[in-house]
Design an enzyme around this catalytic site. Structure first.
Site, PDB file in Angstrom:
ATOM      1  N   GLY A  50       0.527  -0.977   0.190  1.00 51.59           N
ATOM      2  CA  GLY A  50      -0.184  -0.232  -0.699  1.00 51.59           C
ATOM      3  C   GLY A  50       1.010   1.201   0.324  1.00 51.59           C
ATOM      4  N   CYS A 259     -27.073  -9.495 -16.720  1.00 48.33           N
ATOM      5  CA  CYS A 259     -26.786  -9.113 -17.929  1.00 48.33           C
ATOM      6  C   CYS A 259     -28.008  -9.849 -19.491  1.00 48.33           C
ATOM      7  CB  CYS A 259     -24.985  -9.847 -18.426  1.00 48.33           C
ATOM      8  SG  CYS A 259     -25.030  -9.474 -19.907  1.00 48.33           S
ATOM      9  N   CYS A 262     -25.772 -12.176 -21.023  1.00 47.83           N
ATOM     10  CA  CYS A 262     -25.904 -13.806 -20.574  1.00 47.83           C
ATOM     11  C   CYS A 262     -26.565 -13.985 -19.746  1.00 47.83           C
ATOM     12  CB  CYS A 262     -23.853 -13.944 -20.628  1.00 47.83           C
ATOM     13  SG  CYS A 262     -23.261 -13.394 -18.699  1.00 47.83           S
ATOM     14  N   CYS A 284     -22.753  -7.007 -18.717  1.00 45.62           N
ATOM     15  CA  CYS A 284     -21.628  -7.389 -18.333  1.00 45.62           C
ATOM     16  C   CYS A 284     -20.594  -6.410 -19.014  1.00 45.62           C
ATOM     17  CB  CYS A 284     -21.053  -9.274 -18.414  1.00 45.62           C
ATOM     18  SG  CYS A 284     -21.963  -9.790 -18.004  1.00 45.62           S
ATOM     19  N   CYS A 290     -18.193 -12.433 -19.950  1.00 48.23           N
ATOM     20  CA  CYS A 290     -20.158 -12.430 -20.884  1.00 48.23           C
ATOM     21  C   CYS A 290     -19.536 -13.397 -22.103  1.00 48.23           C
ATOM     22  CB  CYS A 290     -20.296 -11.016 -21.150  1.00 48.23           C
ATOM     23  SG  CYS A 290     -21.691 -11.122 -21.741  1.00 48.23           S
TER      24      CYS A 290
END
Lengths: 327, 368, 199
Positions: A50, A259, A262, A284, A290
């Site tokens: 970080g 979606c 899909c 998606c 997808c």
């Protein structure tokens, strides 16, 4: 400085033999001295999760702000055995993703792919793939502004002190002001996280939907900010906590419908405008995810429609996204 | 049926082919040669070399041609090329007192050793479009004089003799920083600040310099001297141990002389602002020297109150290649984040409407 | 420079440096994981091939090296490293970006190396040490970033007092040194984030 007199500098830039990498530039474009400098920064970044390691970012043959940090990190870690995937907004087909993928195919001669599962290195802008990443993968983020405190304190000299003291009061005040004003935290992307209980980090402008994927992720996550000259990292299996308050816990976006192509649920969706009469569909954002689902026989409402005319059916139009209700 | 847009490589290749076509323009017009740019658009070449940080007129001219005259794009091309070049070390400091002077003026003295040399300048031209240029008019020959071979002392050296101006000898000549090889760290030393300014955007520095004149960090500047001409660049190879000339570079140098009231330790004296750029650009060299002096505010125990005095602000934003990249990256797709914001705005609007409704009904109840 | 020096360098420096770096990156990212590591380099004795290869991959004139007394005693090793890396070899361990340790049992205290500052914890030394053996499921229990739950590892030889020094190093976080261990054909790392316990 007598850099010119050592073997290492004499041998670079080497034209790497073989493959499509014969461009007159070194393997993966960067000269070896630059790669060593970036590699040293990457090693420090992994050791200090970080923390933003300053590095001497080079001018790249693509503009600052267009992924030069991610490209430099990828160029420094990639080898001939790697398989590279590049996404922008979750998609392999967006112009800048195509351009970066082509850059590495040309300068490193590496295999490229659009399949998340097949990639060893995935360079991304603004998304984390939906498919769970594995320990054999490295995710390289392109980062525009690496400093999570930058919009609260513009001065580098100040923010550096705040990180040194682990003084993140400013950030908590900002988030709390959101709650006081709106009743909830009004940050939807680049949502700040705390890494390994110490540094507050900018996850890059990914939607906060993706934040939970960073936590305890099996893959190594590397972040490159070229213009701002910083590299940072989250090692695998590292605690990544989205900042929040006990009475206002962190929550991700949810979508009311699956979606349209899909039928996937629990994934991040793009809103696609179909016409000027308010017709919308949600699909998606992760194009590979997808496509894979569709290849597996999953069918969304749009594809299930009998006709091939543009759909306006209620099954696809105006699927509202819900902000922050759920986890 | 909906089909996702596939940008793809073909579209990109087509766009590039179209760009090349547009760059060439109509074929009944002769194609411009880099040599023409190098010799007839010399000031554009100079700017590209200065901000591209690479002294190579031929390459700069080619970059200008490739960039269709977009100088920042040309600077970017030169920078990206420069990064790939091997580095052998740092040259010796340029001795501008030994410059082959083409132009040299001082605003602080009426006359001085070496004289005032106007040289090729737009100053005192009347800015009237010259329609004769359209046809390519024949030009009168410039006057010739014998070149002066002795060194022309710098005005600041003359002041230095009297102790009226601060000494300007760096403490450590050996260790000059390079912001292209090491990340910039604040506070930055003057060597790095000057490097950043020399590479910095002319327009940005011009505006900042101008702001100091209008009171945003006033420095009471006088142009001690501006000179333009060729200087020999020398380099000491480790294995030889003595300086060998590498060639000559044309540079513009500006020494700005500024008032300083002194402090407890230092008697009142003049201070310096310094500008040095590749090629001929007085605007850039002067702006640079104004901003250099403004950035020395803290060094003189003065308060930082204006943008031009703010080191982080100036150094973080003076690079036009960085700036243009980040500004223009906004045209990349951002629809994932925009989707997140759409969701938030819709939610907040719904909450707002609900609150309004609540308030309205409460008011209604109260009224009843 | 002798022809022998030049010819004993890596055959393909670009690809070998990348492979060495990737092994190290993986090891540092996953403390407790043992990376297969078989560099092809043949440096002069007593410089072990593993630490020699990592030094060539990572050091240069911007990253000075410190050599432990055993390595520093060999002029040939110093000349080799200088020639192939261009790195300055420093006498003060706290001035080194990388410290090369051939005699792990006699490695100086960790606190003698650069530990970085609170503002720049990255300005610290990475110690690259040769050991005889690295085994999975050894007596050291590791936890921290890069480790799913805990990991077990064995390092031989293990220097006296090192476990306590690593705990003190961990307590300095974000300051501290990072330790890279190279055995024949194996490589592992203990970054400053790792908590090490003898079990």
């Amino acid at each position: 400085m007598s850099a010119a007199l050592t073997a290492t500098d004499r041998s670079s830039p080497t034209q790497h033999k073989g493959g499509e990498g014969s461009t007159g530039y070194n393997f993966a474009y960067l000269d070896e001295q630059t790669k060593r400098m970036i590699r040293r920064a990457v090693l420090k970044a992994i050791a200090i999760p970080g923390y933003q390691v300053p590095f001497a970012s080079r001018e790249m043959p693509m503009p600052y702000g267009w992924g030069t940090g991610g490209v430099q990190v990828t160029a420094a870690i990639i080898g001939p055995q790697d398989v590279l995937k590049v996404i922008d907004q979750g998609s392999d087909d967006t112009t800048n993703a195509v351009s970066i993928r082509k850059f590495f195919a040309k300068t490193a001669g590496v295999e490229t792919t659009t399949k998340t599962a097949d990639a060893t290195i995935i360079q991304t802008r603004h998304r984390i793939p939906e498919r769970t990443l594995t320990s054999d993968q490295v995710l390289v983020y392109q980062v525009p502004i690496p400093e999570p405190l930058r919009y609260l304190e513009p001065r580098e000299t100040e923010t550096r002190k705040l990180h040194a003291l682990a003084d993140y009061g400013l950030m908590h005040v900002k988030l709390y002001e959101d709650i006081a004003r709106h009743g909830h935290i009004a940050t939807t992307y680049a949502y700040p996280v705390e890494v390994a209980g110490r540094y507050v980090m900018d996850p890059s402008p990914t939607p906060k939907f993706d934040n939970p994927k960073m936590d305890d992720c099996a893959a190594l996550q590397l972040f490159g900010a070229g213009r701002e000259k910083r590299i940072y990292a989250v090692p695998p299996h590292t605690k990544v906590r989205s900042l929040d308050f006990e009475d206002h816990p962190f929550a991700v976006q949810t979508f009311d419908k699956p979606c349209a192509l899909c039928g996937a649920t629990g994934v991040y969706l793009d809103e696609v405008v179909l016409d000027d009469a308010g017709g919308r569909m949600f699909v998606c954002s992760d194009s590979d995810f997808c496509e894979e689902r569709r290849a597996d026989g999953h069918v969304g409402a749009m594809l299930a429609l009998p006709s091939s005319s543009p759909a306006r059916g209620e099954g696809v139009a105006a699927v509202p996204v819900t902000e922050g209700s759920g986890t | 049926m909906y089909v996702a847009v596939k940008g793809g490589e073909a579209a990109i290749d087509n766009a590039h082919a179209l760009l090349a076509h547009e760059r060439r323009g109509p074929e009944d017009v002769a194609e411009i040669a880099p040599r023409q740019i190098e010799t007839q658009l010399k000031l554009a070449v100079d700017r590209v070399m200065a901000e591209g940080s690479l002294y190579d007129p031929k390459l700069a001219a080619l970059a200008i041609k490739q960039a269709r005259g977009d100088l920042i794009e040309a600077i970017f091309l030169v920078r990206a090329y420069r990064t790939t070049l091997p580095r052998f070390g740092a040259s010796e400091p340029l001795d501008t007192a030994r410059m082959a002077i083409e132009r040299r003026i001082s605003a602080t003295f009426k006359d001085l050793p070496g004289g005032q040399v106007l040289g090729p300048t737009f100053d005192y031209t009347h800015r009237l479009i010259d329609f004769l240029l359209e046809a390519g008019a024949e030009l009168p020959l410039p006057a010739e004089v014998e070149a002066a071979h002795e060194a022309t002392p710098r005005v600041t050296d003359l002041l230095d003799d009297e102790g009226l101006i601060e000494r300007d000898v760096p403490d450590d000549m050996a260790d000059v920083g390079d912001l292209t090889r090491a990340p910039l760290d604040f506070p930055a030393d003057r060597d790095l600040r000057l490097q950043a300014l020399a590479r910095g955007d002319e327009g940005f520095l011009l505006a900042l310099g101008y702001s100091t004149q209008r009171g945003y960090g006033r420095t009471h500047p006088f142009v001690g001297e501006i000179r333009f001409g060729a200087v020999t660049a020398e380099y000491v190879p480790e294995e030889l141990g003595f300086a060998v000339p590498l060639g000559s570079v044309a540079v513009t140098e500006c020494q700005m002389v500024n008032q300083f009231h002194g402090s407890a330790d230092v008697p009142p004296q003049f201070t310096r602002g310094y500008g040095l750029v590749f090629g001929q650009s007085e605007r850039k060299a002067m702006s640079m020297s104004l901003v250099d002096r403004a950035l020395r505010t803290r060094e003189f125990g003065e308060d930082v109150v204006a943008p031009a005095q703010d080191e982080e602000f100036v150094l973080s934003h003076c690079d036009n290649v960085q700036a243009t990249g980040f500004v223009e990256h906004l045209k990349l797709p951002h629809y994932v984040d925009f989707q997140a914001e759409l969701g938030l705005v819709r939610k907040m609007r719904a909450e707002h409407a609900a609150r309004r409704q609540g308030t309205d009904s409460e008011l209604k109840e109260a009224a009843e | 420079m002798s022809a022998a020096l030049a010819s004993s360098g890596p055959a393909d420096p670009v690809i070998e440096a990348q492979a060495d770096f990737r092994s190290l990156m993986n090891a540092l990212a996953r403390p407790g994981t043992i990376e297969a590591f078989a560099p092809k380099l043949l440096p002069p004795a007593p410089l072990p091939a593993g630490i020699g290869s990592l030094a060539l991959a990572l050091a240069d004139h911007e990253a000075p090296l410190w050599l432990d007394p055993q390595l520093a005693a060999s002029d040939e090793v110093s000349a080799y490293l200088r020639f192939h890396t261009g790195a300055k070899i420093v006498a003060d361990p706290a001035a080194a970006t990388f410290a090369l340790v051939a005699d792990f049992a006699r490695m100086p205290p960790l606190a003698n190396f650069a530990l970085g500052t609170d503002e720049y914890p990255d300005r610290s030394t990475t110690i690259i040490a040769a050991v005889d053996a690295i085994e999975a499921d050894g007596p050291l229990e590791l936890a921290g970033p890069g480790i799913a739950t805990t990991a077990r590892i064995g390092i031989a030889p293990w220097r006296d007092g090192l476990t306590a020094e690593l705990a003190a190093n961990r307590a300095l976080f974000p300051r501290g040194v990072d330790l890279v261990l190279v055995a024949p054909r194996r490589l592992a790392a203990l970054p400053r984030t790792t908590r090490v316990r003898e079990v």
